[in-house]
Design an enzyme around this catalytic site. Structure first.
Site, mmCIF file in Angstrom:
data_model
loop_
_atom_site.group_PDB
_atom_site.id
_atom_site.type_symbol
_atom_site.label_atom_id
_atom_site.label_comp_id
_atom_site.label_asym_id
_atom_site.label_seq_id
_atom_site.Cartn_x
_atom_site.Cartn_y
_atom_site.Cartn_z
ATOM 1 N N LYS A 184 0.942 -0.986 -0.319
ATOM 2 C CA LYS A 184 0.129 0.033 0.027
ATOM 3 C C LYS A 184 0.780 1.265 -0.173
ATOM 4 O O LYS A 184 1.574 1.709 0.906
ATOM 5 C CB LYS A 184 -0.841 0.084 1.123
ATOM 6 C CG LYS A 184 -1.896 1.197 1.069
ATOM 7 C CD LYS A 184 -2.453 1.668 2.143
ATOM 8 C CE LYS A 184 -1.664 2.884 3.054
ATOM 9 N NZ LYS A 184 -1.872 3.974 2.522
ATOM 10 N N GLY A 236 7.119 4.209 8.448
ATOM 11 C CA GLY A 236 6.276 5.637 8.822
ATOM 12 C C GLY A 236 6.277 6.050 10.164
ATOM 13 O O GLY A 236 7.331 6.159 10.921
ATOM 14 N N SER A 237 5.359 6.525 10.837
ATOM 15 C CA SER A 237 5.195 7.290 12.071
ATOM 16 C C SER A 237 5.420 6.324 13.094
ATOM 17 O O SER A 237 4.900 5.013 12.870
ATOM 18 C CB SER A 237 3.929 8.035 12.340
ATOM 19 O OG SER A 237 2.885 7.446 12.400
ATOM 20 N N THR A 238 6.108 6.588 14.324
ATOM 21 C CA THR A 238 6.091 5.601 15.492
ATOM 22 C C THR A 238 4.671 5.604 15.979
ATOM 23 O O THR A 238 4.419 4.303 16.268
ATOM 24 C CB THR A 238 6.958 6.465 16.552
ATOM 25 O OG1 THR A 238 8.254 6.483 15.936
ATOM 26 C CG2 THR A 238 6.879 5.672 17.729
ATOM 27 N N GLY A 241 3.223 2.793 13.966
ATOM 28 C CA GLY A 241 4.155 1.756 14.287
ATOM 29 C C GLY A 241 3.564 0.902 15.522
ATOM 30 O O GLY A 241 3.687 -0.193 15.495
ATOM 31 N N GLU A 258 10.188 0.529 10.416
ATOM 32 C CA GLU A 258 11.120 1.669 10.340
ATOM 33 C C GLU A 258 10.325 2.842 10.623
ATOM 34 O O GLU A 258 9.506 3.260 9.739
ATOM 35 C CB GLU A 258 11.540 1.564 9.017
ATOM 36 C CG GLU A 258 12.463 0.441 8.430
ATOM 37 C CD GLU A 258 13.653 0.450 9.055
ATOM 38 O OE1 GLU A 258 14.083 1.301 9.793
ATOM 39 O OE2 GLU A 258 14.604 -0.634 8.873
ATOM 40 N N CYS A 292 13.237 10.351 7.862
ATOM 41 C CA CYS A 292 13.078 9.808 9.219
ATOM 42 C C CYS A 292 14.296 9.999 9.818
ATOM 43 O O CYS A 292 14.400 9.990 10.990
ATOM 44 C CB CYS A 292 12.526 8.451 9.174
ATOM 45 S SG CYS A 292 13.265 7.207 8.011
ATOM 46 N N GLU A 389 9.480 14.748 16.640
ATOM 47 C CA GLU A 389 9.736 14.966 15.019
ATOM 48 C C GLU A 389 8.969 15.948 14.386
ATOM 49 O O GLU A 389 7.793 15.532 14.467
ATOM 50 C CB GLU A 389 9.741 13.414 14.660
ATOM 51 C CG GLU A 389 9.959 13.352 13.063
ATOM 52 C CD GLU A 389 10.057 11.827 12.685
ATOM 53 O OE1 GLU A 389 8.934 11.061 12.937
ATOM 54 O OE2 GLU A 389 10.942 11.304 12.126
#
Lengths: 478, 313
Positions: A184, A236-238, A241, A258, A292, A389
């Site tokens: 995706k 992507g974002s934490t 995640g 990641e 990132c 971030e």
């Protein structure tokens, strides 16, 4: 500060890329409409022009794609590695052949400068396919036993900052190891993945081995949660995640994440200042800081702070912001209105908390999503701009006096993805790099990538590595 | 402990019982809760009262493990190997004690040597050998899983494995000694520090292992041993923001799922439980238990050389 030179525009032609008015989902080798007929528009962030209308995958489409991938897995995984390798080599070659087209496409859809898509993204994309192509028939030598086996169907969710490069990072090792994929792409940058579908067709890749499902977060969530997906890979974002880690809890799905970062770029008093300035600029303004592993926290030794900041500000004043298709452009557009508003609000918060904001004189285009290169001084570790971030062209400057203090400050975040060390002293590089809790350390350089090199984070920057021999592990039953 | 119930001719002399204690930060505290629970042998005979650890004990153990991490991860791999081997030496010296404890815990009789193939003794021998195996890995794992990367550019870069930090280890429930050592040794061999939750039913070999560790030059806090209810101690460990990883070997599927969800809050590295029987624990391990708790750090540096083109800067 006025710019030193005025350049005539040098725009890359967009006629090399032929964007269709609409695209379907790519399932089992065919472009198809979404089951519920939903579509969304993808927009060029530099002009807000709608580039194309894209089918939006729902749960039913995810199920169809996973079934296609499962069916294809049987034959694909049974192919001799040398045959899989040839498909990947073909893909790598076609990417090289079409790299100008893809660079223009990526710049249009993402907003990043053509200079970067042409000179960084596309060469790395091809290199990843070449690198992993060669592994396909050598897996027994990778250190995971004599005959490591693929996992099955890989569900992969990638971000919008490096749409095609992240696709390459995900798809190349998955296919080399004999898995099939359902990928995706991000909702703001689906086009290059759909062009990649066409490359798969040109390469004669068997149907169902690669499936592309554009959509929003809910599409990604459906891919991750699908019971017949064996492996989940996410960049992507934490926050997302963590959600994925909860979703796969208690299942047998293998997962690699990641995630975000708040990289420290540490400059010692004996660093080569001009090179360090280039590294700092590259560290945070590459891809508008939407990286990132960006060096978003500059840690500078107190004794050289003034000299370094003067040089840095002078350098920032020469950066050219504007049309991403112009070959002279250094800073392109922010990827989306949503991301722009996130950057804007974090920067306003930085000012409100008392950090000092500075930007070079910079005229922003009247349409599109733009943010001037920004520097914060008088930042402390407690400031939001030093902790969160931002994922934009915003650098926070902190100072330190001793190497120990630099290390302590660098490590003082929940993230652990990247860091930079600038010093002429070799022993200090090794000593500091040794103490930094981060997956990638660049010494006297920054933002270098290579398919042969493992990349990935410590702590809340996620787990698993992509690239190199290590990148194979995520897709093998080991 | 089983000999205390034996009625012999020399019964005038009472044997000396041992108060089993926790092992935290190199010291042997009782549970701060003051609680104990009954540990019995495989036939249900009372063996000892083991400490019933509380959430506070778990948190104390994490603090101790974090404190020890700098020293232990900073030690040379050679030094770590020496210390681990020293542990094996100490284990060998206490072999008979462990044979007795494993026999009690797992119902493997050491006495019926011929008919029962001296199972408890065999388990202890295998355990000591397992420890020696891992002792030898400390200075080799970096060579096997790290390396130099041939990047296309004027740079070199090196990937090296580094310990992930504090690892919570839920020791396997059924294999009180071989299973225990099989999950603890790989964690510390690679430079992590550990908070170990012993087998709930059979914690005594783990608590005795702590006595061995305490006399083997292993810095205090590198291994911390807690006994008690696995689910009760594991919950705060899985949720603890200063724990970097968790090995769920000793959790059943329901508990493992709960703990994995809690572990997601700070993205702990999770090693899910794998179905392993005693025979499985006997098999020579692969690298998985070590690599599960290692990070890979890649350090780049310019070389100044642009390769065969002859140019440089």
């Amino acid at each position: 500060m006025a710019s030193v030179f005025e350049y005539a525009p040098a725009p890359e032609s967009r006629s090399i890329v032929d964007i269709a008015p609409s695209y379907g989902l790519f399932i089992d080798g065919e472009f198809v409409d979404a089951a519920d007929g939903k579509v969304f528009k993808t927009v060029s962030p530099s002009t807000e022009e709608a580039l194309s209308e894209i089918a939006q995958a729902g749960a039913e489409d995810v199920d169809r794609a996973v079934k296609a991938a499962r069916k294809a897995f049987e034959k694909w995984s049974a192919l001799p590695g040398s045959e899989r390798a040839k498909y990947l080599f073909r893909i790598a070659r076609i990417i090289q052949e079409r790299s100008r087209e893809l660079a223009v496409l990526e710049t249009l859809d993402n907003g990043k400068p053509i200079k970067e898509t042409r000179d960084a993204d596309l060469p790395l994309v091809a290199a990843h396919f070449f690198y992993y192509a060669g592994w396909a028939d050598k897996l027994g030598h990778a250190g995971f036993g004599a005959n490591p086996q693929p996992l099955g169907v890989a569900g992969q969710v990638i971000p919008w900052n490096f749409p095609l490069l992240m696709l390459a990072w995900k798809i190349a090792p998955a296919l080399a190891t004999g898995n099939t994929v359902v990928l995706k792409p991000a909702e703001t940058t689906p086009l290059s993945a759909l062009f990649f579908a066409d490359i798969c067709r040109q390469a004669g890749l068997p149907k169902g081995v690669v499936n592309i499902l554009p959509g929003y977060g809910d599409t990604g969530a459906a891919v991750v949660a699908h019971p017949d997906v064996n492996k989940v890979a996410f960049t992507g974002s934490t926050a997302v995640g963590k959600e994925i880690a909860r979703t796969v809890a208690g299942t047998r799905k293998k997962v690699t994440l990641e995630l975000g970062g708040k990289g420290a770029n540490i400059v010692f008093d004996d660093a080569p200042i001009d090179q360090a300035v280039e590294g700092i600029v590259n560290g945070i303004f590459f891809n508008q800081g939407q990286v990132c592993c960006a060096g978003s926290r500059l840690l500078v030794q107190e004794s050289i702070q003034d000299e370094l900041l003067d040089s840095l500000k002078r350098r920032l004043s020469t950066l050219r912001l504007g049309d991403p298709l112009d070959k002279n452009t250094d800073i392109g557009a922010i990827n989306s209105a949503e991301q722009l508003s996130r950057i804007t609000s974090l920067v306003e918060l930085g000012e409100a908390e008392g950090a000092e904001r500075w930007s070079p004189e910079c005229e922003l285009p009247s349409s599109g999503y733009w943010f001037a290169p920004t520097l914060f001084t008088k930042v402390t570790q407690a400031h939001t701009v030093a902790r969160d971030e931002i994922f934009g062209p915003v650098l926070s400057v902190l100072t330190f006096r001793t190497p120990d203090e630099a290390v302590a400050k660098a490590n003082n975040t929940p993230y652990g993805l990247s860091a930079g060390v600038w010093t002429e002293k070799g022993s200090r590089i090794l000593a500091v790099a040794n103490k930094l809790r981060a997956g990638v350390i660049w010494s006297n350089t920054f933002n270098k990538f290579d398919p042969a090199s493992p990349f990935g984070g410590y702590k809340e920057s996620g787990f698993g590595r992509e690239g190199g021999r290590h990148g194979l592990e995520a897709y093998l039953d080991v | 402990m089983s000999d205390k119930s034996q009625k012999t001719e020399r019964a005038e002399r009472l044997s000396v019982f041992k108060t089993y204690k926790l092992y935290v930060g190199g010291k042997f505290p009782r549970s701060e809760s003051g609680r104990v629970y009954e540990v019995t042998d495989s036939k249900g005979n009372w063996l000892a009262n083991a400490p019933l650890s509380s959430r506070k004990d778990a948190r104390d153990a994490v603090v101790a493990a974090r404190k020890a991490f700098g020293v232990w991860s900073g030690a040379t791999a050679y030094n770590r190997g020496q210390i681990l081997y020293r542990v094996a030496e100490m284990l060998e010296g206490r072999r008979d004690q462990f044979v007795r404890e494993v026999a009690d815990a797992e119902g493997l009789s050491p006495a019926k040597a011929k008919s029962n193939a001296a199972k408890a003794a065999a388990v202890v021998d295998a355990t000591i050998d397992r420890w020696v195996w891992y002792a030898g890995w400390t200075d080799k794992i970096a060579q096997v899983v790290g390396g130099g990367n041939p990047v296309a550019g004027p740079y070199f870069n090196l990937s090296s494995p580094e310990p992930t930090g504090v690892v919570a280890v839920l020791a396997p429930q059924e294999s009180s000694f071989l299973g225990l050592v099989s999950v603890v040794a790989p964690v510390i061999a690679t430079g992590n520090t550990a908070v170990v939750v012993a087998s709930e039913k059979s914690p005594l070999p783990a608590l005795s292992l702590a006595e061995v560790l305490a006399t083997s030059d292993l810095p205090g806090g590198v291994v911390n041993v807690l006994s008690g209810r696995t689910a009760e101690i594991a919950a705060p460990l899985a949720a603890h923001q200063d724990v970097n990883a968790i090995d769920l070997a000793g959790a059943d599927d329901v508990l493992a799922k709960e703990l994995e969800i809690a572990a997601a809050d700070n993205l702990k590295r999770v090693l899910r439980p794998q179905p392993v029987d005693e025979a499985g624990w006997s098999a020579t391990p692969g690298l998985d238990r070590m690599t599960a708790f290692l990070e890979t750090k890649t350090v780049w540096h310019p070389t100044g050389s642009l390769g065969v083109s002859g140019s440089s800067y």
